[in-house]
Scaffold this motif. Structure first.
Motif, PDB file in Angstrom:
ATOM      1  N   MET A  52       0.837  -1.199   0.000  1.00  0.00           N
ATOM      2  CA  MET A  52       0.000   0.000   0.000  1.00  0.00           C
ATOM      3  C   MET A  52       0.876   1.254   0.000  1.00  0.00           C
ATOM      4  SD  MET A  52      -2.812   1.275   2.843  1.00  0.00           S
ATOM      5  CE  MET A  52      -3.911  -0.104   2.551  1.00  0.00           C
ATOM      6  N   ARG A  53       0.522   2.221  -0.830  1.00  0.00           N
ATOM      7  CA  ARG A  53       1.235   3.500  -0.875  1.00  0.00           C
ATOM      8  C   ARG A  53       0.563   4.480   0.066  1.00  0.00           C
ATOM      9  NH1 ARG A  53       0.115   4.620  -6.917  1.00  0.00           N
ATOM     10  NH2 ARG A  53      -1.836   3.755  -6.131  1.00  0.00           N
ATOM     11  N   ALA A  54       1.350   5.144   0.898  1.00  0.00           N
ATOM     12  CA  ALA A  54       0.786   6.036   1.907  1.00  0.00           C
ATOM     13  C   ALA A  54       1.576   7.331   1.989  1.00  0.00           C
ATOM     14  CB  ALA A  54       0.769   5.351   3.274  1.00  0.00           C
ATOM     15  N   LEU A  55       0.860   8.388   2.350  1.00  0.00           N
ATOM     16  CA  LEU A  55       1.462   9.696   2.582  1.00  0.00           C
ATOM     17  C   LEU A  55       1.300  10.040   4.053  1.00  0.00           C
ATOM     18  CD1 LEU A  55       2.655  12.432   1.547  1.00  0.00           C
ATOM     19  CD2 LEU A  55       0.269  13.185   1.273  1.00  0.00           C
ATOM     20  N   LEU A  56       2.405  10.334   4.726  1.00  0.00           N
ATOM     21  CA  LEU A  56       2.380  10.760   6.126  1.00  0.00           C
ATOM     22  C   LEU A  56       2.497  12.278   6.153  1.00  0.00           C
ATOM     23  CD1 LEU A  56       2.446  10.209   9.191  1.00  0.00           C
ATOM     24  CD2 LEU A  56       4.939   9.951   8.989  1.00  0.00           C
ATOM     25  N   VAL A  57       1.401  12.948   6.510  1.00  0.00           N
ATOM     26  CA  VAL A  57       1.393  14.400   6.638  1.00  0.00           C
ATOM     27  C   VAL A  57       1.704  14.748   8.085  1.00  0.00           C
ATOM     28  CG1 VAL A  57       0.018  16.500   6.415  1.00  0.00           C
ATOM     29  CG2 VAL A  57      -0.271  14.638   4.766  1.00  0.00           C
ATOM     30  N   ALA A  98       6.814   2.825   7.699  1.00  0.00           N
ATOM     31  CA  ALA A  98       7.496   2.410   6.472  1.00  0.00           C
ATOM     32  C   ALA A  98       7.735   0.903   6.426  1.00  0.00           C
ATOM     33  CB  ALA A  98       8.809   3.161   6.316  1.00  0.00           C
ATOM     34  N   SER A  99       7.657   0.260   7.583  1.00  0.00           N
ATOM     35  CA  SER A  99       7.821  -1.194   7.606  1.00  0.00           C
ATOM     36  C   SER A  99       6.581  -1.916   7.087  1.00  0.00           C
ATOM     37  CB  SER A  99       8.124  -1.670   9.034  1.00  0.00           C
ATOM     38  OG  SER A  99       6.992  -1.501   9.873  1.00  0.00           O
ATOM     39  N   GLU A 100       5.442  -1.196   7.031  1.00  0.00           N
ATOM     40  CA  GLU A 100       4.186  -1.818   6.628  1.00  0.00           C
ATOM     41  C   GLU A 100       3.663  -1.291   5.299  1.00  0.00           C
ATOM     42  OE1 GLU A 100       1.323  -4.610   7.014  1.00  0.00           O
ATOM     43  OE2 GLU A 100       2.926  -4.284   8.473  1.00  0.00           O
ATOM     44  N   VAL A 101       4.026  -0.051   4.939  1.00  0.00           N
ATOM     45  CA  VAL A 101       3.541   0.561   3.698  1.00  0.00           C
ATOM     46  C   VAL A 101       4.694   1.235   2.971  1.00  0.00           C
ATOM     47  CG1 VAL A 101       1.225   0.966   4.631  1.00  0.00           C
ATOM     48  CG2 VAL A 101       2.969   2.743   4.854  1.00  0.00           C
ATOM     49  N   LYS A 102       4.471   1.537   1.701  1.00  0.00           N
ATOM     50  CA  LYS A 102       5.425   2.323   0.939  1.00  0.00           C
ATOM     51  C   LYS A 102       5.146   3.783   1.248  1.00  0.00           C
ATOM     52  CE  LYS A 102       7.232   3.037  -3.721  1.00  0.00           C
ATOM     53  NZ  LYS A 102       7.101   2.675  -5.159  1.00  0.00           N
ATOM     54  N   LEU A 103       6.008   4.397   2.070  1.00  0.00           N
ATOM     55  CA  LEU A 103       5.685   5.662   2.713  1.00  0.00           C
ATOM     56  C   LEU A 103       6.423   6.855   2.120  1.00  0.00           C
ATOM     57  CD1 LEU A 103       4.047   6.757   5.203  1.00  0.00           C
ATOM     58  CD2 LEU A 103       6.207   6.685   6.461  1.00  0.00           C
ATOM     59  N   ALA A 134      -1.518  21.216   5.071  1.00  0.00           N
ATOM     60  CA  ALA A 134      -1.938  19.820   5.174  1.00  0.00           C
ATOM     61  C   ALA A 134      -3.119  19.542   4.241  1.00  0.00           C
ATOM     62  CB  ALA A 134      -2.316  19.494   6.620  1.00  0.00           C
ATOM     63  N   ARG A 135      -4.010  20.499   4.141  1.00  0.00           N
ATOM     64  CA  ARG A 135      -5.154  20.343   3.232  1.00  0.00           C
ATOM     65  C   ARG A 135      -4.668  20.236   1.790  1.00  0.00           C
ATOM     66  NH1 ARG A 135     -10.712  23.905   3.161  1.00  0.00           N
ATOM     67  NH2 ARG A 135     -11.585  23.024   1.250  1.00  0.00           N
ATOM     68  N   GLU A 136      -3.722  21.076   1.414  1.00  0.00           N
ATOM     69  CA  GLU A 136      -3.213  21.064   0.047  1.00  0.00           C
ATOM     70  C   GLU A 136      -2.494  19.758  -0.269  1.00  0.00           C
ATOM     71  OE1 GLU A 136      -2.532  22.578  -3.796  1.00  0.00           O
ATOM     72  OE2 GLU A 136      -3.929  23.100  -2.200  1.00  0.00           O
ATOM     73  N   LEU A 137      -1.710  19.257   0.688  1.00  0.00           N
ATOM     74  CA  LEU A 137      -0.988  17.997   0.486  1.00  0.00           C
ATOM     75  C   LEU A 137      -1.967  16.836   0.270  1.00  0.00           C
ATOM     76  CD1 LEU A 137       1.757  18.435   3.232  1.00  0.00           C
ATOM     77  CD2 LEU A 137       2.160  18.383   0.756  1.00  0.00           C
ATOM     78  N   ALA A 138      -3.006  16.781   1.102  1.00  0.00           N
ATOM     79  CA  ALA A 138      -3.986  15.698   0.975  1.00  0.00           C
ATOM     80  C   ALA A 138      -4.771  15.824  -0.325  1.00  0.00           C
ATOM     81  CB  ALA A 138      -4.930  15.715   2.174  1.00  0.00           C
ATOM     82  N   ARG A 139      -5.110  17.051  -0.713  1.00  0.00           N
ATOM     83  CA  ARG A 139      -5.843  17.245  -1.966  1.00  0.00           C
ATOM     84  C   ARG A 139      -5.017  16.770  -3.158  1.00  0.00           C
ATOM     85  NH1 ARG A 139      -5.896  20.553  -6.115  1.00  0.00           N
ATOM     86  NH2 ARG A 139      -4.239  21.858  -5.259  1.00  0.00           N
ATOM     87  N   ARG A 140      -3.744  17.146  -3.192  1.00  0.00           N
ATOM     88  CA  ARG A 140      -2.884  16.736  -4.307  1.00  0.00           C
ATOM     89  C   ARG A 140      -2.753  15.214  -4.361  1.00  0.00           C
ATOM     90  NH1 ARG A 140       2.221  20.872  -3.462  1.00  0.00           N
ATOM     91  NH2 ARG A 140       1.125  22.835  -3.978  1.00  0.00           N
ATOM     92  N   ALA A 141      -2.635  14.595  -3.186  1.00  0.00           N
ATOM     93  CA  ALA A 141      -2.503  13.137  -3.150  1.00  0.00           C
ATOM     94  C   ALA A 141      -3.747  12.466  -3.723  1.00  0.00           C
ATOM     95  CB  ALA A 141      -2.259  12.679  -1.719  1.00  0.00           C
ATOM     96  N   GLU A 194      -6.001  13.811  -5.866  1.00  0.00           N
ATOM     97  CA  GLU A 194      -6.180  14.113  -7.284  1.00  0.00           C
ATOM     98  C   GLU A 194      -5.190  13.362  -8.156  1.00  0.00           C
ATOM     99  OE1 GLU A 194      -8.033  18.648  -6.833  1.00  0.00           O
ATOM    100  OE2 GLU A 194      -5.937  18.358  -7.433  1.00  0.00           O
ATOM    101  N   SER A 195      -3.997  13.138  -7.630  1.00  0.00           N
ATOM    102  CA  SER A 195      -2.991  12.429  -8.429  1.00  0.00           C
ATOM    103  C   SER A 195      -3.187  10.925  -8.421  1.00  0.00           C
ATOM    104  CB  SER A 195      -1.592  12.754  -7.907  1.00  0.00           C
ATOM    105  OG  SER A 195      -1.397  12.192  -6.612  1.00  0.00           O
ATOM    106  N   GLY A 196      -3.899  10.432  -7.414  1.00  0.00           N
ATOM    107  CA  GLY A 196      -4.060   8.991  -7.280  1.00  0.00           C
ATOM    108  C   GLY A 196      -2.769   8.290  -6.902  1.00  0.00           C
ATOM    109  N   SER A 197      -1.836   9.054  -6.344  1.00  0.00           N
ATOM    110  CA  SER A 197      -0.510   8.497  -6.056  1.00  0.00           C
ATOM    111  C   SER A 197      -0.458   7.696  -4.770  1.00  0.00           C
ATOM    112  CB  SER A 197       0.519   9.636  -5.978  1.00  0.00           C
ATOM    113  OG  SER A 197       0.173  10.566  -4.955  1.00  0.00           O
ATOM    114  N   VAL A 198      -1.454   7.851  -3.887  1.00  0.00           N
ATOM    115  CA  VAL A 198      -1.443   7.121  -2.624  1.00  0.00           C
ATOM    116  C   VAL A 198      -2.815   6.519  -2.363  1.00  0.00           C
ATOM    117  CG1 VAL A 198       0.350   8.596  -1.632  1.00  0.00           C
ATOM    118  CG2 VAL A 198      -2.049   9.139  -1.229  1.00  0.00           C
ATOM    119  N   GLU A 199      -2.844   5.472  -1.553  1.00  0.00           N
ATOM    120  CA  GLU A 199      -4.095   4.819  -1.164  1.00  0.00           C
ATOM    121  C   GLU A 199      -4.502   5.158   0.259  1.00  0.00           C
ATOM    122  OE1 GLU A 199      -3.686   0.512  -2.814  1.00  0.00           O
ATOM    123  OE2 GLU A 199      -1.676   1.412  -2.632  1.00  0.00           O
TER     124      GLU A 199
END
Length: 322
Positions: free
Chosen positions: A1-6, A27-32, A43-50, A52-57
């Motif tokens: 799973m791809r994840a973004l840590l904000v 990072a031991s459990e997801v691609k972080l 934080a709102r902008e980072l989550a919105r971009r993620a 819209e790009s479909g880069s993280v799950e």
């Protein structure tokens, strides 16, 4: 799973070492990917971009309730998608962390990360409802954009307390429960509308509720915490229902003393009560209209003053890893 840590580096109870430990554990459990916030709204902008790009799950919010609120609004920038609800996880890093604790997470970043890792491993998640607040047509606030909230909103007294605390924090004061209690006293003494309420609550197919001095909107219970003690303004509020409302029609010294005592003694079975307390449960849509500008807050974030706010309870708006 791809994840973004904000990550909010300025969160009250976090440190660089703690952030590093948590990032490595995740990072031991997801691609972080790790993204620290740089300013309010980032934080709102980072989550919105993620989204819209479909880069993280999955987006993980590491910070206080304000950081979580921003991330949620970024995830839902285009609204809920019933075919694939956004997925959120929370690591508490603020002073109170109401949303994380209402989900049942420990109020400690490392311990909460352990629960999160176990949930990811076992595939545990739940769908929750959220509140949506926006401008009210016919008022000077009608152009205010919609904003999601996770656990509470307030128009009047409690929002004034939140605004006072934010002012003190900008002057270098630490966010403590003592600071909140002092601001409650100050807000009560200087509140010009405590003698006669200015708020009217309107909802479809029901008589208006008039002359409210303050109104609290809850999406879950508890409403907040004093240390480790949960405080229940609307005990029946739930992430599985729409919104609950608690309004007060009288704010005299005697009445406020009684309400404060009831809140301190509140439980999952019992909250504020009495002839001057209005309680509505599981309300999907309603408006609050004030004759005078009143302070307004969402998830503990003071948003200035409003004359009117439109509220909607949206079921199944978000998936949360728990």
């Amino acid at each position: 799973m791809r994840a973004l840590l904000v990550v909010n580096p300025a969160a009250t109870t976090t440190s660089a070492r703690t952030r590093e430990v948590i990032a490595r554990a995740l990072a031991s459990e997801v691609k972080l990917e790790v993204a620290p916030t740089e300013c309010r709204g980032h934080a709102r902008e980072l989550a919105r971009r993620a989204m819209e790009s479909g880069s993280v799950e999955l987006v993980v919010a590491f910070g206080g309730d304000g950081t979580v609120n921003e991330v949620v609004n970024g995830l839902l920038h285009h609204g809920p998608n019933p075919g694939g609800l956004p997925r959120l996880a929370v690591v508490p890093g603020g002073s109170t962390n109401v949303f994380a604790r209402a989900l049942g997470l420990p109020n400690h970043a490392v311990e909460a990360t352990g629960v999160l890792l176990d949930a990811l491993y076992r595939g545990r998640e739940r769908e929750i409802g959220l509140g949506l607040a926006g401008g009210l047509e016919g008022t000077r606030d009608e152009e205010v954009p919609d904003r999601w909230f996770t656990f509470c909103a307030g128009l009047g007294f409690d929002a004034g307390v939140v605004g006072g605390v934010e002012q003190q924090r900008e002057r270098g004061r630490r966010s403590t429960h003592a600071l909140y209690l002092r601001q409650m006293v100050r807000q009560f003494l200087r509140d010009p509308h405590r003698g006669r309420g200015t708020i009217t609550l309107e909802r479809p197919d029901a008589q208006p509720v008039r002359d409210l001095s303050t109104a609290i909107v809850c999406n879950t219970a508890p409403w907040t915490f004093l240390g480790n003690r949960p405080v229940y303004a609307a005990p029946r509020a739930s992430f599985d229902d729409a919104l609950d409302v608690v309004g007060l029609t009288r704010m005299s010294t005697t009445a406020m003393t009684r309400y404060a005592t009831q809140l301190l003694r509140s439980s999952p079975e019992r909250g504020p009560r009495g002839g001057n307390v209005v309680v509505l449960h599981d309300v999907t849509g309603f408006t609050l209209l004030s004759q005078a500008p009143l302070p307004f807050q969402l998830d503990g974030d003071h948003l200035g003053v409003r004359f009117g706010v439109r509220f909607t309870g949206v079921r199944r708006a978000l998936r949360v890893i728990v």
